[in-house]
Design a protein around this motif. Structure first.
Motif, mmCIF file in Angstrom:
data_model
loop_
_atom_site.group_PDB
_atom_site.id
_atom_site.type_symbol
_atom_site.label_atom_id
_atom_site.label_comp_id
_atom_site.label_asym_id
_atom_site.label_seq_id
_atom_site.Cartn_x
_atom_site.Cartn_y
_atom_site.Cartn_z
ATOM 1 N N THR A 1 0.839 -1.202 0.000
ATOM 2 C CA THR A 1 0.000 0.000 0.000
ATOM 3 C C THR A 1 0.873 1.251 0.000
ATOM 4 O O THR A 1 2.058 1.192 0.333
ATOM 5 C CB THR A 1 -0.918 0.019 1.234
ATOM 6 N N ILE A 2 0.252 2.358 -0.338
ATOM 7 C CA ILE A 2 0.963 3.639 -0.355
ATOM 8 C C ILE A 2 1.456 3.982 1.051
ATOM 9 O O ILE A 2 2.591 4.433 1.213
ATOM 10 C CB ILE A 2 0.041 4.769 -0.884
ATOM 11 N N LEU A 3 0.625 3.793 2.054
ATOM 12 C CA LEU A 3 0.995 4.103 3.432
ATOM 13 C C LEU A 3 2.177 3.248 3.883
ATOM 14 O O LEU A 3 3.131 3.754 4.489
ATOM 15 C CB LEU A 3 -0.213 3.885 4.349
ATOM 16 N N MET A 4 2.139 1.975 3.564
ATOM 17 C CA MET A 4 3.220 1.060 3.924
ATOM 18 C C MET A 4 4.524 1.488 3.234
ATOM 19 O O MET A 4 5.591 1.525 3.855
ATOM 20 C CB MET A 4 2.835 -0.360 3.494
ATOM 21 N N MET A 5 4.422 1.808 1.975
ATOM 22 C CA MET A 5 5.595 2.230 1.212
ATOM 23 C C MET A 5 6.159 3.547 1.748
ATOM 24 O O MET A 5 7.371 3.715 1.864
ATOM 25 C CB MET A 5 5.202 2.373 -0.262
#
Length: 108
Positions: free
Chosen positions: A64-68
């Motif tokens: 996910t964008i948040l994880m990245m």
């Protein structure tokens, strides 16, 4: 180019010596000399982004964008002193060559 023991000293990691101890070459030949090192640093950041993406894709099913974002912030901040110093070292070595230790330099 940099003082020993200051790599992860957050106040001093960017301080450079004034000149080379071997040959006397100034490490900042002109004001703004290291602006070009930003392009080298950009290449490192791009490589870090791809590496983090690949590593994350091995461990999780969907990145996910948040994880990245959190992974990149952690890795980039952790590697900031290394990336900073390496990009400056590469930039100066593009234009000035290392001549060796004092005994190897002719006439010194």
């Amino acid at each position: 180019m940099f003082e020993k023991g200051t790599l992860y000293n957050y106040r001093r990691f960017s301080e450079m010596k004034e000149k080379c101890e071997c040959c006397g070459q100034h490490f900042e030949p002109e004001p703004g000399y290291y602006y070009g090192a930003m392009f080298v640093s950009y290449a490192f950041s791009t490589a870090i982004f791809v590496a983090v993406w690949i590593v994350l894709s091995f461990f999780v099913e969907e990145v996910t964008i948040l994880m990245m974002t959190f992974a990149l912030i952690a890795v980039v901040v952790g590697l900031l002193p290394v990336s900073f110093r390496l990009s400056r070292s590469i930039w100066i070595n593009i234009f000035m060559s290392y001549q060796g230790k004092p005994k190897q330099v002719t006439g010194k």
